[in-house]
Design a protein around this motif. Sequence first.
Motif, PDB file in Angstrom:
ATOM      1  N   GLY A  61       0.800  -1.225   0.000  1.00 29.01           N
ATOM      2  CA  GLY A  61       0.000   0.000   0.000  1.00 29.01           C
ATOM      3  C   GLY A  61       0.826   1.265   0.000  1.00 29.01           C
ATOM      4  O   GLY A  61       0.278   2.369   0.051  1.00 29.01           O
ATOM      5  N   LYS A  64       4.051   1.532  -4.485  1.00 30.65           N
ATOM      6  CA  LYS A  64       5.048   0.996  -5.412  1.00 30.65           C
ATOM      7  C   LYS A  64       4.432   0.705  -6.780  1.00 30.65           C
ATOM      8  O   LYS A  64       4.944   1.165  -7.808  1.00 30.65           O
ATOM      9  CB  LYS A  64       5.654  -0.306  -4.838  1.00 30.65           C
ATOM     10  CG  LYS A  64       6.229  -0.178  -3.437  1.00 30.65           C
ATOM     11  CD  LYS A  64       6.845  -1.498  -2.968  1.00 30.65           C
ATOM     12  CE  LYS A  64       5.856  -2.635  -2.815  1.00 30.65           C
ATOM     13  NZ  LYS A  64       4.892  -2.473  -1.696  1.00 30.65           N
ATOM     14  N   SER A  65       3.336  -0.036  -6.744  1.00 29.35           N
ATOM     15  CA  SER A  65       2.715  -0.402  -8.026  1.00 29.35           C
ATOM     16  C   SER A  65       2.241   0.834  -8.754  1.00 29.35           C
ATOM     17  O   SER A  65       2.362   0.937  -9.981  1.00 29.35           O
ATOM     18  CB  SER A  65       1.532  -1.337  -7.797  1.00 29.35           C
ATOM     19  OG  SER A  65       1.983  -2.532  -7.233  1.00 29.35           O
ATOM     20  N   THR A  66       1.711   1.776  -7.989  1.00 29.92           N
ATOM     21  CA  THR A  66       1.222   3.001  -8.609  1.00 29.92           C
ATOM     22  C   THR A  66       2.345   3.712  -9.356  1.00 29.92           C
ATOM     23  O   THR A  66       2.179   4.128 -10.507  1.00 29.92           O
ATOM     24  CB  THR A  66       0.621   3.915  -7.528  1.00 29.92           C
ATOM     25  OG1 THR A  66      -0.374   3.181  -6.818  1.00 29.92           O
ATOM     26  CG2 THR A  66       0.003   5.153  -8.136  1.00 29.92           C
TER      27      THR A  66
HETATM   28  N1  LIG Z   1      -6.953   1.544  -9.110  1.00 34.05           N
HETATM   29  C1  LIG Z   1      -6.978   1.959  -7.822  1.00 34.05           C
HETATM   30  N2  LIG Z   1      -8.143   2.432  -7.339  1.00 34.05           N
HETATM   31  C2  LIG Z   1      -8.205   2.845  -6.080  1.00 34.05           C
HETATM   32  N3  LIG Z   1      -7.237   2.794  -5.216  1.00 34.05           N
HETATM   33  C3  LIG Z   1      -6.034   2.319  -5.621  1.00 34.05           C
HETATM   34  C4  LIG Z   1      -5.870   1.874  -6.955  1.00 34.05           C
HETATM   35  N4  LIG Z   1      -4.610   1.441  -7.106  1.00 34.05           N
HETATM   36  C5  LIG Z   1      -4.015   1.625  -5.889  1.00 34.05           C
HETATM   37  N5  LIG Z   1      -4.873   2.148  -5.022  1.00 34.05           N
HETATM   38  C6  LIG Z   1      -4.583   2.530  -3.652  1.00 34.05           C
HETATM   39  O1  LIG Z   1      -3.424   3.283  -3.663  1.00 34.05           O
HETATM   40  C7  LIG Z   1      -2.579   2.893  -2.606  1.00 34.05           C
HETATM   41  C8  LIG Z   1      -1.260   2.426  -3.168  1.00 34.05           C
HETATM   42  O2  LIG Z   1      -1.446   1.219  -3.842  1.00 34.05           O
HETATM   43  P1  LIG Z   1      -0.282   0.422  -4.567  1.00 34.05           P
HETATM   44  O3  LIG Z   1       0.436   1.367  -5.423  1.00 34.05           O
HETATM   45  O4  LIG Z   1      -0.916  -0.739  -5.234  1.00 34.05           O
HETATM   46  O5  LIG Z   1       0.595  -0.066  -3.384  1.00 34.05           O
HETATM   47  P2  LIG Z   1       1.706  -1.180  -3.318  1.00 34.05           P
HETATM   48  O6  LIG Z   1       1.913  -1.660  -4.698  1.00 34.05           O
HETATM   49  O7  LIG Z   1       2.861  -0.505  -2.734  1.00 34.05           O
HETATM   50  O8  LIG Z   1       1.172  -2.244  -2.444  1.00 34.05           O
HETATM   51  C9  LIG Z   1      -3.310   1.821  -1.855  1.00 34.05           C
HETATM   52  O9  LIG Z   1      -3.923   2.412  -0.718  1.00 34.05           O
HETATM   53  C10 LIG Z   1      -4.314   1.316  -2.817  1.00 34.05           C
HETATM   54  O10 LIG Z   1      -5.462   0.910  -2.093  1.00 34.05           O
END
Ligand SMILES: Nc1ncnc2c1ncn2[C@@H]1O[C@H](COP(=O)(O)OP(=O)(O)O)[C@@H](O)[C@H]1O
Lengths: 251, 787
Positions: A61, A64-66
């Motif tokens: 959360g 990273k993925s974002t």
């Molecule tokens: N498509 C999306 N819609 C809504 N919330 C998102 C989406 N993608 C990520 N989030 C939120 O953004 C935050 C960062 O997510 P993410 O980048 O996936 O984290 P990580 O990859 O580090 O686990 C999280 O709180 C996640 O719930």
Amino acid sequence: MLNKKNIDKEAVQTSVSEETVFKVKRLKKVYEMGEVKVHALRGVDLELYSGEIIVLLGPSGSGKSTLLNILGGLDTATEGYVEYRGKDITKATEKELTDYRRYHVGFVFQFYNLIPSLTALENVSVVTEIAKNPMKPEDALSIVGLGERLGHFPSQLSGGEQQRIAIARAIAKNPEVLLCDEPTGALDSSTGIVVLEALERVNRELGTATIIITHNVDIAGMANRVIHLSNGLISEITKNPVRKPPRELHW
Amino acid sequence: MKALDHKLRRDLWKMKGQAFAIILVILSGVSTLVMFLSTMNSLTLTRDIFYRDYRFGDVFISLKRAPESIKHRISEIPGVDTVETRVVADVKLDIKGFPEPVTARLVSVPDDGKPLLNRPYIRKGRMVDPWKDDEVVVSEAFADAHRFSSGDSFTAIINGRFKKLVIVGTALSPEYVIQVRPGAISPDFKRYAILWMGRNAIGTAYDMKGAFNDLVLTLSPHANLNDILAKIDNILDEYGGLGSYGRKDQISNRFLSEEFRQLQRFAEIFPAIFIGVAAFLLNVVINRTVSTQREQIAALKAFGYSTLDIGIHYVKLIIMIVLIGLGGGIGVGIWFGKGLGEIYMEFYRFPYLIYDLRPSVVGIASLVTIGSALLGTVHSVWNAAKVPPAKAMWPEPPARFKETIVEKIGLGRFLSQPTRIILRNIERRPVKAFLSVLGIALACAIMMTSGFFKDAVDFMVDIQFRLSQKEDMSVTFTEPTSRKAVYELKGLRGVEHAEVFRSVPVRLKYGHRSYRTSINGIEQGNRLHFLLDMRLKPVAPPQSGIVLTDYLGTILGVKEGDMLTVEILEGSRPVRQVPVTGLIKQYIGLMGYMDINALNRLMREGNAVSGVYLIADSLYQREIYRKLVEMPRVAGTIVRKDEIRNFYETQAEALLFFTFVATVLTGIIAFGVVYNSARISLSERSRELASLRVLGYTRAEISYIFLGELGLLTLAAIPLGFIIGCGICRYIAIALTSDLFRVPVVLEPNTYSLAAAVVIVSASLSGLIVRHRLDHLDLVAVLKTKE
Ligand SMILES: Nc1ncnc2c1ncn2[C@@H]1O[C@H](COP(=O)(O)OP(=O)(O)O)[C@@H](O)[C@H]1O
Ligand SMILES: [Mg+2]
């Protein structure tokens, strides 16, 4: 360990050129889920040089993925900008983004995301067919050590093999950057190491700048630089004087 | 994108069950479309070629008698091309081994043996020698029905004289493509014949030497039909002309045109239903496919496939399904079309049937199916394709469930947990549930239309012959006769009751509208021939004035109390004003009815009658027939029982064909809809169901949850299907209404239950197939896979 303030461009390892692939400035990303706003990235500044391996570390959360998705043109930024080789991709049109993904970026996902109805070879061909200067799919598969299993369907392969096909698929177009979102997340450690070796080999032989997301600290050893993300911000960037070969990693 | 095409092929193979069901529905739609349109086109083409090659006339008129010299006056009318005079007569036949009354129309062949117009097509044998008085060519259908061949003979009563006639050939004619006796409801090949004979012989027999009583002519292009009709009537009125008419009103041609109209309507209704259902099924299946492939789509986009690429990929999948259905449908449609053509050839006697599948029909079929398939799917494909790849990687939010209405109003506590699951599932996607119900309901409706034809025909026959025309036989005289003639008939052994009638050919006029028909005069207090009011209650003939068949009232635009102009086309041809005193119900034909004495007064004649209705003891039937054949005064006899039986016999094959086709098609739709919804809920819910199994629910309980939903939808569909079915039948009835017949909208309980049964059986069948899969659900595998 270096502090964020002390990032020193001169300090990159010799195998890494000075050429900047990504320049990220004040990058913010807000997801709106109905009423709630999720601030996934709160202002990230970052540079990535060609030939480099970066490991993105951080708790679940942390964004990273974002970050990776925005770098890869899979998602759009809310604020700030991302320059790929001098071009701002946050202002790119849909068509330019598609071309960007098509010709420049290779993606590896945690759950492989292979097309189940295609064989290993065909899964790679799906990408080479639309790329500009791809390798032969067979060659990409040999690089990841799967030259023998061309005709198998994903369901007939183990997780590690599937992930290596995904890597073959990602590198087959000869991308400039390889973005890997938890490539070993679904694998046990010995299989994970085989997959990381494939990534390291691609980086070494093809010079592909590579970002690997993980929440596994042990993997950090194979990187040139390790970027720690926490709560949507870069908390620190560390630099490894020497990259450890993946087979020396344990977890 | 070769690799993606492999994916396409394998995806299609994986969903083969569902794809097959959809293909069947598309196939049904396309094949019915092709069947109806190609049959229509084939018959039209065949008709046009037959009419052209055998020189079917443009204008027709019968008259009492005119000298041959009059022909020139007609030829001189501008716009008239070829004129041919003929002598035509109705005769009784006496056929060995066939005791029932048979009548025939005797048509003259000119002295050179080569008719100019309405030329018979000689199928077997040869044309008559026009100078011989015992040679005839007979209509093929009649010859077939009696197994006659050249050289066989029978007896005809020609102007009161028995004459042995030898068959020298069989023929077909553009004038008698359908051989219906005037006033009959369907062709009767056994009891009605067309005979061709030398003009000389007929002329001698009927005192028509140098004269004629029938005229056919063709027009030059751009001639004004109505002008010419008026001019012809002007010339022939003084020779007892019965009113000229164009092709449009020629009886055989009329029947054909009505048939084409019917085929056209069918080609609109049935394929539309199928193709609509197919579009819905495709929508459901494609929706499900793209949602299970969300992550694949995301990956493809991450690698640089554009939204359009992805969209095209799925559109290809759809087109592939549609093309298979389309190809199959065209094939089956041609096959059905030829079958239907054969059936039509039983009624409509053409020398040959030229099967005509026009490229435009294939074009329409392709356009309509591909168009509606895309219309039904493009939205969901586009939505799935345009999601940003990062978003697509995120799982879809879990389906939202609510308490159902049943639970909200407090009935929840009567429901078991599984029943609750069923209801919530239906309520969660009300639109989809409704469309499924609608699809199944349409299946039910289609089945009802096939029953409808039988019910309507039964009803018409029942009303016409049980309530309205109760006589055993009706006997017509060669010319208006004194009422005394009845005693001769009453005196026959076995005749129990006789009532007279008078039938007068007329042209009815109101304002600028007119219609040619006849007025039937019947006796007050008669027991055999009843008029029926609008509620089908028997009413007495009007004391004064005239009553009209309601549809005739509509055509003429008259209502009760209006003054109708009656031009009588017989005798001294008076023109009179008669008040309309009522409208009556009658399904077959259009007529006016009067009190027989009032009609006699109108004609300024004594108590003349045209014929007699008889009730006879069946024991003496043959004897009576024999006597009637021998009586010179009697022109012909129609036996009601035979007429009805023949009607059913001629219809039987066509009805069977329609019922068969409708049953298959109903089965396909019901099966397709149920199977598809079952497969999709199975794929959506296998995790849920597997979890329940793990929690200890039995297979039966799981099946109940799963199939209960489908069962409920099917049951809900049946009443809706009844309503839609009635609506379609009503539409068909309205669309088929013509002066030849009006189809009543009646549906028997049997039709309802058969439709429901076919739907339930095919739904159960598909339920069973899916249940088989459910029983073999691999619990571990299902729970292990991530959704
Ligand atoms: N498509 C999306 N819609 C809504 N919330 C998102 C989406 N993608 C990520 N989030 C939120 O953004 C935050 C960062 O997510 P993410 O980048 O996936 O984290 P990580 O990859 O580090 O686990 C999280 O709180 C996640 O719930
Ligand atoms: Mg993540």
